[in-house]
Design a protein around this motif. Structure first.
Motif, PDB file in Angstrom:
ATOM      1  N   GLU A  50      47.061  50.790  35.009  1.00 46.44           N
ATOM      2  CA  GLU A  50      47.037  52.003  35.825  1.00 46.44           C
ATOM      3  C   GLU A  50      46.987  51.674  37.317  1.00 46.44           C
ATOM      4  O   GLU A  50      47.703  52.270  38.133  1.00 46.44           O
ATOM      5  CB  GLU A  50      45.840  52.871  35.431  1.00 46.44           C
ATOM      6  N   GLN A  94      52.439  58.278  42.330  1.00 52.38           N
ATOM      7  CA  GLN A  94      51.125  58.172  41.718  1.00 52.38           C
ATOM      8  C   GLN A  94      50.050  58.055  42.784  1.00 52.38           C
ATOM      9  O   GLN A  94      49.012  57.437  42.573  1.00 52.38           O
ATOM     10  CB  GLN A  94      51.069  56.952  40.797  1.00 52.38           C
ATOM     11  N   LEU A 124      42.898  49.507  32.505  1.00 52.23           N
ATOM     12  CA  LEU A 124      42.682  49.855  33.909  1.00 52.23           C
ATOM     13  C   LEU A 124      43.642  49.102  34.819  1.00 52.23           C
ATOM     14  O   LEU A 124      44.164  49.659  35.790  1.00 52.23           O
ATOM     15  CB  LEU A 124      41.233  49.550  34.302  1.00 52.23           C
ATOM     16  N   GLU A 182      39.100  59.088  35.475  1.00 52.76           N
ATOM     17  CA  GLU A 182      39.537  59.527  36.803  1.00 52.76           C
ATOM     18  C   GLU A 182      38.487  59.208  37.863  1.00 52.76           C
ATOM     19  O   GLU A 182      38.817  58.865  38.999  1.00 52.76           O
ATOM     20  CB  GLU A 182      39.854  61.020  36.799  1.00 52.76           C
ATOM     21  N   LYS A 231      50.349  50.303  38.613  1.00 51.21           N
ATOM     22  CA  LYS A 231      51.337  51.363  38.842  1.00 51.21           C
ATOM     23  C   LYS A 231      51.039  52.103  40.143  1.00 51.21           C
ATOM     24  O   LYS A 231      51.956  52.400  40.913  1.00 51.21           O
ATOM     25  CB  LYS A 231      51.328  52.344  37.660  1.00 51.21           C
ATOM     26  N   ARG A 232      49.787  52.372  40.410  1.00 48.01           N
ATOM     27  CA  ARG A 232      49.426  53.156  41.594  1.00 48.01           C
ATOM     28  C   ARG A 232      49.538  52.352  42.887  1.00 48.01           C
ATOM     29  O   ARG A 232      49.772  52.920  43.948  1.00 48.01           O
ATOM     30  CB  ARG A 232      48.007  53.698  41.442  1.00 48.01           C
ATOM     31  N   LEU A 291      38.909  55.608  38.762  1.00 52.92           N
ATOM     32  CA  LEU A 291      40.046  55.408  39.667  1.00 52.92           C
ATOM     33  C   LEU A 291      39.698  55.830  41.091  1.00 52.92           C
ATOM     34  O   LEU A 291      40.058  55.149  42.055  1.00 52.92           O
ATOM     35  CB  LEU A 291      41.260  56.181  39.160  1.00 52.92           C
ATOM     36  N   GLU A 340      53.973  48.446  30.106  1.00 53.20           N
ATOM     37  CA  GLU A 340      54.579  49.611  30.778  1.00 53.20           C
ATOM     38  C   GLU A 340      55.456  49.205  31.965  1.00 53.20           C
ATOM     39  O   GLU A 340      55.466  49.858  33.016  1.00 53.20           O
ATOM     40  CB  GLU A 340      53.496  50.609  31.224  1.00 53.20           C
TER      41      GLU A 340
END
Length: 347
Positions: free
Chosen positions: A44, A344, A41, A320, A47-48, A323, A78
Motif C-alpha cells: 500500500e 492515491q 502495508l 486507514e 503504491k502511494r 496510513l 500488485e
C-alpha cells in the motif's frame, strides 16, 4: 542583541542541516518482527509513494525457500517491483556485506528513475548496516577448516562446537545460540585466519553509538500487542504447513545440501529437517517451530528498539489510521525528490 544573534545562529545552523539532509538520497525503511503485517502495508505504501521495494530479509534471497520464509507471491505484489528476492541458491552464502553493497547500488538506480527506494524486512543487521553504512572487512575463507568444523559438530554436537568458540572468543560465543552452527563456524574461521577474536573485528560497529546516515532517512518500526503477534505467528505457521512446507523442505534435502548451507540452520527449516530425518515427531517439530518463531520475533523487537531514528507505528490501529500516522511521519521529508502518486494521494 546577544540573544538575537544566538537565535539567528541557531536558525542558520538548522537551515544548513536541513539543506544537507535534502541533498541526500531519500530512503524509506519499514521494519518489524515476523508476522506483524509488513507485507500488506508495504504494498500500500509503495503504491502511494511511487516506490520500488528492496527486500531486507536475509532468507528471501534464496531460491526454493518460499513457504518457510513467507516470501511474497507474484500475484500479491500488485505490480510493485521487488528487488533482492530469489537471487541465490541455497548452497551459496549471502552476507550483510553482500546485502549492503547490492542495496546501495539499487537505491541509486531506483532514485535515478524517479522512484522512492523502499527497504522492507526484518533482518536488523542487514538493514542497520545499510542505513548507517557499517564498514565490513573481507577476512577471506578456508574451506578445509570449515569442513573440519562441520565434521566436528556432526561428531560431537553443536554444544561442543559452541564451547570451542567460547574458549577462543567468549564474547562472540555469548552472542550466538549453540545451534547457530553456520555463524559459530564463521567466527571460528575468522579467528583461525586472522589470529584475532571475531568479536574484536566487530568492535568498530558498536550498536547504540550515534551514527549519521548517508541517506535522507525515515525508518518505520511496526509493533503489535504481544499476545496478538504470537497468535498471528501461530496462524502463519499453520498456513505454511497447509501450503506444503514439509514438501518444500524435503525438496531442499534432496539437493544434498552441505552442513553449512543456510536451510539446515534457518528457522522453519531446521525443525522440519529434524522431523524428516527421524530425530523428532511431526507434532514436536511444529511445537518447536512455533516456540522458536515466537522467540525470534522477541529478538527482532529487541533489536529494533535499539535502532537509531526509528518511528514506531502501532499495527493494532485501523488500517486507514495506520496510513495517516505514517504519512504524518513522512510528510515534508521527500517532497524535494518526488511527488506522491496522483491517484492515491493522502488527504
Amino acid at each position: 542583541m546577544k540573544e538575537v544573534k544566538i537565535i539567528r545562529t541557531m536558525q542558520q545552523g538548522n537551515e544548513m542541516q536541513q539543506e544537507a539532509s535534502n541533498r541526500k538520497l531519500p530512503l524509506l525503511v519499514l521494519v518489524g518482527p515476523t508476522a506483524v503485517g509488513k507485507t500488506a502495508l508495504s504494498i500500500e505504501l509503495a503504491k502511494r509513494y511511487n516506490a520500488e521495494i528492496i527486500s531486507g530479509d536475509s532468507m528471501q534471497v534464496y531460491r526454493g525457500m518460499d513457504i518457510g520464509t513467507a516470501k511474497i507471491k507474484e500475484e500479491e505484489r500488485e505490480g510493485i517491483v521487488h528487488h533482492l528476492i530469489d537471487i541465490c541458491n541455497p548452497e551459496e552464502s549471502f552476507s550483510a556485506a553482500d546485502f549492503q553493497a547490492k542495496a546501495k547500488a539499487l537505491i541509486a538506480d531506483i532514485h535515478s528513475r524517479g522512484k522512492l527506494p523502499f527497504v522492507v524486512g526484518g533482518t536488523g543487521l542487514y538493514i542497520e548496516s545499510l542505513c548507517y553504512e557499517f564498514r565490513f572487512v573481507d577476512h577471506g575463507s578456508d574451506d578445509k577448516f570449515r569442513a573440519e568444523m562441520e565434521k566436528y559438530a556432526a561428531q560431537h554436537g553443536n554444544e561442543a562446537l559452541h564451547l570451542k568458540l567460547s574458549q577462543v572468543d567468549a564474547e562472540a560465543a555469548a552472542r550466538l545460540h549453540p545451534n547457530d552452527t553456520r555463524r559459530i563456524i564463521r567466527a571460528l574461521e575468522v579467528q583461525h585466519l586472522t589470529g584475532k577474536p571475531y568479536s574484536e573485528h566487530q568492535s568498530g560497529q558498536e550498536r547504540g553509538q550515534e551514527k549519521e546516515s548517508p541517506y535522507n532517512l525515515v525508518i518505520l518500526g511496526l509493533t503489535r500487542d504481544r499476545a496478538k503477534l504470537y497468535e498471528r505467528i501461530e496462524q502463519r505457521i499453520d498456513l505454511m504447513l497447509e501450503e506444503g512446507l514439509v514438501d518444500e523442505v524435503r525438496a531442499l534435502l534432496a539437493r544434498e545440501l552441505p552442513m553449512h548451507a543456510v536451510p539446515r540452520q534457518a528457522l522453519g527449516y531446521k525443525e522440519i529437517i529434524a522431523y524428516l530425518q527421524g530425530e523428532i515427531s511431526y507434532e514436536r517439530a511444529v511445537e518447536l517451530l512455533k516456540r522458536d518463531t515466537r522467540r525470534f520475533a522477541k529478538r527482532q523487537l529487541s533489536w529494533f528498539r535499539h535502532m537509531q531514528g526509528l518511528h514506531f507505528v502501532d499495527m493494532d490501529q485501523n488500517f486507514e489510521e495506520i496510513l495517516q500516522s505514517i504519512h504524518a511521519i513522512i510528510a515534508g521529508k521527500f517532497q524535494d525528490h518526488l511527488e506522491y502518486s496522483t491517484n492515491q494521494s493522502f488527504k
